[in-house]
Write a protein that holds these residues in place. Structure first.
Motif, PDB file in Angstrom:
ATOM      1  N   VAL A 338       0.851  -1.203   0.000  1.00 21.54           N
ATOM      2  CA  VAL A 338       0.000   0.000   0.000  1.00 21.54           C
ATOM      3  C   VAL A 338       0.888   1.256   0.000  1.00 21.54           C
ATOM      4  O   VAL A 338       0.628   2.221  -0.742  1.00 21.54           O
ATOM      5  CB  VAL A 338      -0.985  -0.017   1.195  1.00 21.54           C
ATOM      6  N   GLU A 339       1.950   1.243   0.795  1.00 18.75           N
ATOM      7  CA  GLU A 339       2.844   2.416   0.830  1.00 18.75           C
ATOM      8  C   GLU A 339       3.490   2.640  -0.544  1.00 18.75           C
ATOM      9  O   GLU A 339       3.591   3.777  -1.018  1.00 18.75           O
ATOM     10  CB  GLU A 339       3.931   2.253   1.905  1.00 18.75           C
ATOM     11  N   ASP A 340       3.888   1.557  -1.185  1.00 18.37           N
ATOM     12  CA  ASP A 340       4.494   1.657  -2.516  1.00 18.37           C
ATOM     13  C   ASP A 340       3.494   2.296  -3.498  1.00 18.37           C
ATOM     14  O   ASP A 340       3.847   3.197  -4.264  1.00 18.37           O
ATOM     15  CB  ASP A 340       4.916   0.265  -2.995  1.00 18.37           C
ATOM     16  N   ALA A 341       2.238   1.816  -3.457  1.00 12.17           N
ATOM     17  CA  ALA A 341       1.222   2.359  -4.385  1.00 12.17           C
ATOM     18  C   ALA A 341       1.005   3.845  -4.102  1.00 12.17           C
ATOM     19  O   ALA A 341       0.920   4.663  -5.033  1.00 12.17           O
ATOM     20  CB  ALA A 341      -0.080   1.576  -4.247  1.00 12.17           C
ATOM     21  N   LYS A 342       0.953   4.207  -2.815  1.00  8.84           N
ATOM     22  CA  LYS A 342       0.741   5.624  -2.452  1.00  8.84           C
ATOM     23  C   LYS A 342       1.887   6.487  -2.960  1.00  8.84           C
ATOM     24  O   LYS A 342       1.674   7.552  -3.544  1.00  8.84           O
ATOM     25  CB  LYS A 342       0.627   5.755  -0.921  1.00  8.84           C
ATOM     26  N   GLU A 343       3.109   6.005  -2.735  1.00  8.45           N
ATOM     27  CA  GLU A 343       4.280   6.778  -3.187  1.00  8.45           C
ATOM     28  C   GLU A 343       4.267   6.991  -4.692  1.00  8.45           C
ATOM     29  O   GLU A 343       4.778   7.983  -5.202  1.00  8.45           O
ATOM     30  CB  GLU A 343       5.568   6.060  -2.793  1.00  8.45           C
TER      31      GLU A 343
END
Ligand code: NAD
Length: 475
Positions: A338-343
């Protein structure tokens, strides 16, 4: 209450010879519910020798009687559904209602394996020399080494026990050490029903050394595994080096194609339920949602509302609709995805974070504006995250749907019969759900294409992976 989960060998429970053990955690609290015993190399030698004896005894039992025994085991399990479901929820986290269904489904698989045992039939083919004949006989393949995971610890193991024991094989099963209780309960039901004690072993321990040891053992004739693609490749390579056949049920990353002609709210309701069952830790679970642009807004709004409305909590609480992730590794993996997608620019429409700081809970999450290069569109998420992706062109969406190495499950939502046929034909997947969710019932075979697997489980073919053919030419 703390329990000891011992090795089950030759009908008896015992610790490993070195005394090594590990705690088993309740994923809702992160606290220990007991300890699981680890098998040593010395234990494994003894376990393999016992299984080699077990198969000699069990294959001598007639298929008719094997069928009766497996049916009896199914009934024993069903009679104990409440207690077994509770142990499953405690070790795995799923809501109790879902755990009950898993126990019932496992009993169905055992029963089905028994029914198919009663239908084992060899074939007689007329020979070329007048009066001669060829018998094509089914024989149990030998001792089976089975490796099973933690997401449906009992149901996924039940398919292997049903097939192997129905065919007359002995089985050594190594479930995940994180979820030992439910497989042990199933094995005890099989023993109580009358399966030859030496034909069943349930063992725990360090996965790598155990799989290396069992696959190399000359007595082990067959390897069956359910789990991730990287581990599947490793086990298949080791088995291949010994020319031992494998059944591999590996991961997926299921595309869902929702066409503009369906009722978007109805489709969102069905798909949200499918997505968040077992906290998304299902190999058949929808995980890439391609929604036709004309209904994307309405579909997304309803899907988000469903995700937000879900009651997340301890699976033992009857009000809980989604439990925790099964272990800390999943929590880390989902957080990273999820953090990767947000970034990379994705927007979080629901969830997007851990729930509380006790146990392994993660909120039902919906992502939009997810760019193609985001890891979640390439790695199996195996958690409660739904990326919603718009499409306008059928050829393009099929290219994306088929564009990964996975080939397990896929979904099509459309009421247009021609489009339905076109899309289901074009999807390079072993399983397609049309206008509804997917679950595996024993009466139909299921398996992955491409890197998602080798072979199938269930169906009238359930015994096939555990048989070998002997061709007898009689003049
Ligand atoms: P992992 O790849 O380490 O392990 C996957 C499974 O294989 C686990 O059950 C584990 O106990 C077992 N395993 C690991 N090494 C093994 C070995 N050498 N020999 C035999 N068994 C071994 O990952 P994980 O963190 O446990 O699970 C994560 C990924 O696994 C998920 O993202 C998902 O892709 C996949 N998975 C798939 C299924 C399925 O139903 N197909 C089930 C569980 C996990």
């Amino acid at each position: 209450m703390s329990s000891e989960f011992y090795l089950l060998v030759n009908g008896s429970s015992r610790p490993g010879s070195t005394g090594e053990s590990e705690p088993v955690l309740n994923p809702a609290t992160g606290e220990s519910i007991g300890r699981v015993a680890y098998a040593s190399a010395e234990d494994l030698d003894e376990i393999v020798a016992t299984a080699a004896r077990g198969i000699r005894e069990w294959r001598a039992v007639t298929p008719w009687e094997r069928g009766r025994t497996l049916k009896r085991a199914a009934d024993i399990l069903r009679a104990d559904v409440e207690a077994v479901a509770r142990s499953l929820t405690l070790e795995q986290g799923k809501p109790l209602g879902q755990a009950r269904i898993e126990v019932e489904r496992s009993a169905d698989f055992l029963e089905w394996g028994g029914e198919q045992a009663r239908r084992i039939a060899d074939r007689v083919v007329p020979g070329r020399v007048p009066g001669s004949r060829i018998e094509v006989q089914n024989h149990p393949i030998g001792v089976v080494a089975a490796f099973t995971p933690w997401n449906f610890p009992m149901a996924l193991a039940s398919k292997k026990f049903a097939g192997a024991l129905g065919a007359g094989c002995a089985i050594i099963c190594k479930p995940s050490q994180e979820t030992p209780a439910s497989v042990l309960a199933m094995a005890r039901a099989l023993l109580e029903a009358g399966v030859t004690p030496a034909a069943i072993a349930v063992i725990f321990g360090h996965a790598g050394p155990i799989s290396d040891h069992l696959i190399a053992a000359p007595e082990v004739a067959k390897v069956t595994f359910t789990g991730s693609i990287p581990i599947g490749k490793r086990l298949a390579a080791a088995a291949g080096a010994m020319i031992k056949p494998v059944t591999m049920e590996l991961g997926g990353h299921a595309p869902v194609i929702v066409c503009g002609d369906v009722d978007p709210e109805q489709a969102a309701d069905v798909l949200a339920r499918a997505k968040f069952t077992n906290a998304g830790q299902i190999c058949l679970c929808p995980s890439r949602f391609f929604v036709e642009e004309s209904i994307r807004e309405r579909f997304t709004a309803r899907f988000v509302a469903q995700a937000r409305a879900l009651r997340v909590g301890d699976g033992m609480d009857p009000a809980t609709q989604m439990g925790p992730l099964a272990n800390a590794r999943r929590l880390e993996a989902i957080t990273r995805l999820v953090e990767d997608a947000k970034e990379r620019g994705a927007s979080v429409l629901a969830g997007g974070e851990r729930v509380g700081n006790r146990g392994f809970f993660y909120a039902p999450t919906v992502l939009a504006d997810v760019p193609d290069e985001a890891a979640i569109l390439h790695e199996e998420p195996f958690g409660p995250v739904a990326p919603i992706l718009p499409f306008t062109d059928e050829t393009e969406v099929l290219e994306k749907a088929n564009g990964l190495e996975f080939g397990l499950a896929s979904y099509v939502f459309t009421n247009d019969a021609r489009r339905q046929r076109r899309l289901t034909d074009a999807l390079e997947y072993g399983v397609v759900g049309v206008n509804g969710p997917l679950t595996h019932y024993p009466e139909a075979a299921l398996g992955g294409w491409k890197e998602s697997g080798i072979d199938t489980e269930g169906g009238i073919e359930i015994l096939d992976p555990y048989h070998r053919i002997k061709h007898v030419n009689i003049y």
